[in-house]
Design a protein around this motif. Sequence first.
Motif, mmCIF file in Angstrom:
data_model
loop_
_atom_site.group_PDB
_atom_site.id
_atom_site.type_symbol
_atom_site.label_atom_id
_atom_site.label_comp_id
_atom_site.label_asym_id
_atom_site.label_seq_id
_atom_site.Cartn_x
_atom_site.Cartn_y
_atom_site.Cartn_z
ATOM 1 N N MET A 197 1.659 8.907 56.734
ATOM 2 C CA MET A 197 2.058 8.941 55.451
ATOM 3 C C MET A 197 1.595 7.626 54.760
ATOM 4 O O MET A 197 1.801 6.354 55.483
ATOM 5 N N SER A 198 0.833 7.587 53.698
ATOM 6 C CA SER A 198 0.565 6.441 53.183
ATOM 7 C C SER A 198 1.741 5.408 52.532
ATOM 8 O O SER A 198 2.693 6.253 52.184
ATOM 9 N N PRO A 199 1.494 4.135 52.574
ATOM 10 C CA PRO A 199 2.592 3.283 51.903
ATOM 11 C C PRO A 199 3.067 3.794 50.454
ATOM 12 O O PRO A 199 4.180 3.699 50.061
ATOM 13 N N LEU A 200 1.871 4.153 49.624
ATOM 14 C CA LEU A 200 2.162 4.585 48.250
ATOM 15 C C LEU A 200 3.139 5.803 48.216
ATOM 16 O O LEU A 200 3.931 5.997 47.418
ATOM 17 N N ARG A 201 2.725 6.594 49.118
ATOM 18 C CA ARG A 201 3.889 8.044 49.005
ATOM 19 C C ARG A 201 5.151 7.456 49.264
ATOM 20 O O ARG A 201 5.956 8.208 48.800
ATOM 21 N N TYR A 202 5.434 6.660 50.462
ATOM 22 C CA TYR A 202 7.111 6.121 50.542
ATOM 23 C C TYR A 202 7.447 5.592 49.514
ATOM 24 O O TYR A 202 8.744 5.810 49.152
ATOM 25 N N ILE A 203 6.618 4.769 48.760
ATOM 26 C CA ILE A 203 7.231 4.011 47.479
ATOM 27 C C ILE A 203 7.455 4.949 46.344
ATOM 28 O O ILE A 203 8.605 5.327 45.804
ATOM 29 N N LEU A 204 6.470 6.149 46.283
ATOM 30 C CA LEU A 204 6.698 7.224 45.330
ATOM 31 C C LEU A 204 7.905 7.977 45.379
ATOM 32 O O LEU A 204 8.814 8.167 44.545
ATOM 33 N N GLU A 205 8.128 8.300 46.612
ATOM 34 C CA GLU A 205 9.272 9.078 47.144
ATOM 35 C C GLU A 205 10.591 8.376 46.734
ATOM 36 O O GLU A 205 11.482 8.972 46.180
ATOM 37 N N LYS A 206 10.517 7.185 47.090
ATOM 38 C CA LYS A 206 11.768 6.431 46.919
ATOM 39 C C LYS A 206 12.103 6.335 45.324
ATOM 40 O O LYS A 206 13.271 6.544 44.986
ATOM 41 N N GLU A 207 11.199 6.098 44.567
ATOM 42 C CA GLU A 207 11.309 5.973 42.951
ATOM 43 C C GLU A 207 11.757 7.082 42.586
ATOM 44 O O GLU A 207 12.566 7.043 41.745
ATOM 45 N N PHE A 208 11.122 8.240 42.869
ATOM 46 C CA PHE A 208 11.510 9.421 42.298
ATOM 47 C C PHE A 208 12.983 9.894 42.690
ATOM 48 O O PHE A 208 13.845 10.405 41.846
ATOM 49 N N LYS A 209 13.372 9.377 44.027
ATOM 50 C CA LYS A 209 14.818 9.709 44.172
ATOM 51 C C LYS A 209 15.666 8.766 43.503
ATOM 52 O O LYS A 209 16.907 9.251 43.017
ATOM 53 N N GLN A 210 15.330 7.573 43.426
ATOM 54 C CA GLN A 210 16.344 6.864 42.543
ATOM 55 C C GLN A 210 16.310 7.200 41.151
ATOM 56 O O GLN A 210 17.602 7.104 40.542
ATOM 57 N N ILE A 211 15.270 7.777 40.550
ATOM 58 C CA ILE A 211 15.358 8.229 38.923
ATOM 59 C C ILE A 211 16.212 9.514 38.884
ATOM 60 O O ILE A 211 17.113 9.514 38.139
ATOM 61 N N PHE A 212 16.169 10.414 39.829
ATOM 62 C CA PHE A 212 16.915 11.642 39.790
ATOM 63 C C PHE A 212 18.145 11.691 40.349
ATOM 64 O O PHE A 212 19.228 12.441 39.916
ATOM 65 N N ARG A 213 18.679 10.483 40.929
ATOM 66 C CA ARG A 213 19.837 10.123 41.350
ATOM 67 C C ARG A 213 20.758 9.505 40.251
ATOM 68 O O ARG A 213 22.155 9.251 40.462
ATOM 69 N N ASN A 214 20.171 9.008 39.236
ATOM 70 C CA ASN A 214 20.930 8.234 37.975
ATOM 71 C C ASN A 214 20.802 9.267 36.751
ATOM 72 O O ASN A 214 19.964 9.595 36.198
ATOM 73 N N PRO A 215 22.209 9.554 36.656
ATOM 74 C CA PRO A 215 22.413 10.288 35.590
ATOM 75 C C PRO A 215 21.856 9.831 34.241
ATOM 76 O O PRO A 215 21.570 10.314 33.249
ATOM 77 N N ALA A 216 22.098 8.440 34.052
ATOM 78 C CA ALA A 216 21.696 7.695 32.886
ATOM 79 C C ALA A 216 20.413 8.001 32.425
ATOM 80 O O ALA A 216 19.957 8.047 31.174
ATOM 81 N N ILE A 217 19.385 7.599 33.372
ATOM 82 C CA ILE A 217 17.976 7.899 33.355
ATOM 83 C C ILE A 217 17.536 9.121 32.852
ATOM 84 O O ILE A 217 16.788 9.387 31.891
ATOM 85 N N LEU A 218 18.174 10.274 33.388
ATOM 86 C CA LEU A 218 18.008 11.728 32.979
ATOM 87 C C LEU A 218 18.244 11.769 31.406
ATOM 88 O O LEU A 218 17.552 12.491 30.792
ATOM 89 N N LYS A 219 19.568 11.286 31.069
ATOM 90 C CA LYS A 219 19.923 11.311 29.717
ATOM 91 C C LYS A 219 19.007 10.862 28.965
ATOM 92 O O LYS A 219 18.678 11.244 27.751
#
Length: 372
Positions: free
Chosen positions: A1-23
């Motif tokens: 798995m490329s390093p970019l994929r790891y970072i993207l997976e991390k960023e999307f998980k952080q976004i969808f775990r944060n209710p304030a960002i979703l609002k």
Amino acid sequence: MSPLRYILEKEFKQIFRNPAILKTIFILPVIQLIMLPMAADYEIKNINIAVVNNDHGTLSTDLVQQITASNYFKLVSYTNGFNTAMESLESDRADLILEIPNNFETSLFKEKEASLFLAVNAINGVKGSLGAAYLNNIIQNFNQSFRNKELVPGRFNEIPQIQISSSNWYNPKMNYRIFMVPGILVLLVTIVGMNLSSINIVREKEMGTIEQINVTPIQKFHFILGKLIPFWVIGLIVMSVGFIVAWLVYGIIPLGSYFTLYFFAAIYLLVILGIGLLISSYSENQQQAMLVTFFILMIFVLMGGLYTSIDSMPEWAKWFTKFNPISYFIEVMRMVVLKGSNIKDILPQVLAMLGYAVVINIWAVLSYHKRS
């Protein structure tokens, strides 16, 4: 798995775990896109007018009735004394004063002309100038109607007139919201994209996770791409939600292609997110990043052509707008939505944004320094 994929997976998980960002992504843009076009309106209504009628003849009464029958004016004072009306103007209860002289009707019939006096409260220059323009238009229509009704040989000079037939292209009904909604949608996409990206890297600094990333073999451009792509996707989602709201609430469907709009938006978001990441790289904390972002956004928005025409700006401001990405997207959005322009028509704006995106994102990569 490329390093970019790891970072993207991390960023999307952080976004969808944060209710304030979703609002921020889904709720706030919808509320703002519904409310702002209804509040931000160049058309002035309910202008308070004080009338000083010293004539009380049939014509002066008809004129006052025509003024009050329009949707623009609200009669707050109807007196025989100018001083009383002036008190209303000084106390901000009236925006305009119209004084009709006591010989208005007689002068119009015998001397073939009559004068009216108009006093305007110019503290609010826009409201005052538009109010005076509306009133002048009503008086001119009244004058023309009277001439047509009373015209007989010898009473008035029969002056040749040119009749103008006009046709409103691109916005036939002169609907202000059709003009404003595309620009406000650009504003919302910009605010969401720049705000979220500007606090991203600096949040990693405050949480201490930036040091864990720095000791990994991840390249700088992988790191910046990993931070940029998630918010690039979010920006396109916000734009899609905005188009749905524009269609459901205002019935606005672009005359041009959605592909053209998304093509330009994809390039535009690279610029906006690059600026946000650049701010985040140089900031020491989230508060500093938010203040700098607010300062830049205020300048971009106020000088982007959303509320004030760029053509009416001074020369130095016109030159500044050439470096203002918002001005390009507002222009493109209105061209595609209202005129049906295609990619060929917006090619100069596309090339400008591509150049802007390359410079900003290279700068963002170079500004990020890995520290052990």
